[in-house]
Every structure is written in structure tokens, then in C-alpha cells.
Design a protein around this motif. Sequence first.
Motif, PDB file in Angstrom:
ATOM      1  N   PHE A 128       0.908  -1.058   0.084  1.00 34.40           N
ATOM      2  CA  PHE A 128      -0.093   0.078  -0.096  1.00 34.40           C
ATOM      3  C   PHE A 128       0.828   1.298   0.138  1.00 34.40           C
ATOM      4  N   ASP A 129       0.495   2.188  -0.678  1.00 34.75           N
ATOM      5  CA  ASP A 129       1.320   3.343  -0.989  1.00 34.75           C
ATOM      6  C   ASP A 129       0.855   4.599   0.102  1.00 34.75           C
ATOM      7  N   TRP A 130       1.509   4.307   1.306  1.00 39.94           N
ATOM      8  CA  TRP A 130       1.177   5.454   2.167  1.00 39.94           C
ATOM      9  C   TRP A 130       1.946   6.793   1.864  1.00 39.94           C
ATOM     10  N   ARG A 131       2.924   6.650   1.112  1.00 43.18           N
ATOM     11  CA  ARG A 131       3.612   8.194   0.784  1.00 43.18           C
ATOM     12  C   ARG A 131       2.658   8.648  -0.247  1.00 43.18           C
ATOM     13  N   ARG A 132       2.154   8.097  -1.048  1.00 44.10           N
ATOM     14  CA  ARG A 132       1.151   8.718  -1.972  1.00 44.10           C
ATOM     15  C   ARG A 132       0.076   9.690  -1.192  1.00 44.10           C
ATOM     16  N   LEU A 133      -0.483   8.919  -0.239  1.00 40.65           N
ATOM     17  CA  LEU A 133      -1.569   9.729   0.494  1.00 40.65           C
ATOM     18  C   LEU A 133      -0.994  10.778   1.343  1.00 40.65           C
ATOM     19  N   LEU A 138      -3.239  13.520   3.277  1.00 47.68           N
ATOM     20  CA  LEU A 138      -4.192  12.595   3.837  1.00 47.68           C
ATOM     21  C   LEU A 138      -3.890  11.360   4.567  1.00 47.68           C
ATOM     22  N   SER A 139      -2.447  11.387   4.950  1.00 47.66           N
ATOM     23  CA  SER A 139      -1.720  10.603   6.136  1.00 47.66           C
ATOM     24  C   SER A 139      -0.585  11.444   6.264  1.00 47.66           C
ATOM     25  N   VAL A 140       0.392  10.625   7.044  1.00 39.57           N
ATOM     26  CA  VAL A 140       1.749  11.351   7.354  1.00 39.57           C
ATOM     27  C   VAL A 140       2.813  10.462   6.728  1.00 39.57           C
ATOM     28  N   TRP A 141       3.851  11.076   6.616  1.00 35.47           N
ATOM     29  CA  TRP A 141       4.972  10.191   6.364  1.00 35.47           C
ATOM     30  C   TRP A 141       6.377  10.791   6.874  1.00 35.47           C
ATOM     31  N   PRO A 142       7.326  10.113   7.414  1.00 32.72           N
ATOM     32  CA  PRO A 142       8.485  10.534   8.183  1.00 32.72           C
ATOM     33  C   PRO A 142       9.494  11.107   7.466  1.00 32.72           C
ATOM     34  N   GLY A 143      10.215  11.938   8.125  1.00 35.25           N
ATOM     35  CA  GLY A 143      11.497  12.219   7.630  1.00 35.25           C
ATOM     36  C   GLY A 143      12.428  11.755   8.447  1.00 35.25           C
ATOM     37  N   ALA A 144      13.707  12.494   9.081  1.00 36.20           N
ATOM     38  CA  ALA A 144      14.515  11.692   9.771  1.00 36.20           C
ATOM     39  C   ALA A 144      14.967  12.704  11.021  1.00 36.20           C
TER      40      ALA A 144
END
Length: 211
Positions: A128-133, A138-144
Motif C-alpha cells: 500500500f502506498d502510504w507516501r502517496r496519501l 491524507l496521511s503522514v510520512w516521516p523524515g529523519a
Amino acid sequence: MVVLHYTAMTNAEDALRRLCDDCPPEGLGPVSCHYLISETGRIWQMVRERDRAWHAGVGAWGGREDVNSHSIGIELANTGMHPFPEPQMAALEALLPGILARWSIAPARVIGHSDMAPGRKIDPGPRFDWRRLARQGLSVWPGAAREGDFHADLARFGYPVEAVAEADLLEAFRARFRPHGRGAVSAEDRRIARDLAERFPARAGAHSPTA
């Protein structure tokens, strides 16, 4: 919150019948969700958003244990063995903004079934492509960030770390954020877990029992 699932069935029509079955087969409990999205992008709504559906089961997120009573469930027709088709993803992206707006749900509270039930559930899985959301808010994606305490940071982000085996927690986390990660918890796992905890905390002051 919103909980995303895959159906683990061969097609959307079979899943629809199962989700609408008032008399499930022996040995199977009742199950329902608010929405089902087919591979072609067709959307069925089976439960009103304000009503409770039986889609989440045992688990927790951000300290909230009765997830069914505090979430909208969306099933995606997928066996779990193949990528999610473009029409299906586009339909999901069209559906989510209205849900988030109507119920004041933050993007960080759009989660996977495996997030709230590590070790028990694996959907929507690493395909599932969470990064696309996340790119669409529409969702979150981490940095560092700097390295932190992996368990404590995942607890603060929302994961239920108590009574969950480390291997199951790591598998759920990586399925969503580092699907190609292997081996023991790494420095990269700890860095992105810290970033999630700092930018999207679901639980203030949460800590690991082993911290």
C-alpha cells in the motif's frame, strides 16, 4: 480515526457479500465496515459514518482501545499479494478528504489495521502506498530526526507497544514506513520513529515500559 484494510478476498463482490452477511459461516464472527472500494474504483457505503462498524477488532491507537467506536473503516478489495490499482487509489483519495473534514480527523489518524493490531493483523500491507496519501495531506510520512528510543517514540506516535512483541511491532512499523527494512531495529528505524513522535504525537508523555 480512519482505519484502512484490505479484504484478502478474490474480488470486491465476494467481499461485499461477506460484509453484508447477517448470518456468517460457522466459526466466523460478524464483520462490517463503512466503505468498500473495488479494484475499479467503485465505492459502496454499508454503514453510516456516525454508526459503529465491526472492522477493527482487538487493538488500540493512541491509547484508545475501543477502535471500532472511534473510527471509520475502509476496506480495499485486494488479496494482499498485488499492488493497489490506480482507480482504487484515486477513489480512496477522493473519499478521504470529506471524511476527514466532516469528523475533524487529522492526517496522522489515518492508519492501517496493522498499526492498531501489530502481530494480529497485517493489512493493508507493504504494497500500500502510504507516501502517496501523505503527499496529498491524507496521511503522514516521516523524515529523519536524531536517534531516539524506538518503543517510546512509537508509543508516543500512537502504536500500542504494551504486550506487543518487539518483532511484531517492528514488522508493523516497517510494513508502513520501511517495507524494505530487514534485521533488528536499526538506527534508521529509530530516527524516523523519533521524527513521527515529535511531529505527530498521539499520546503526550507516552513511554515504553522498558524505557
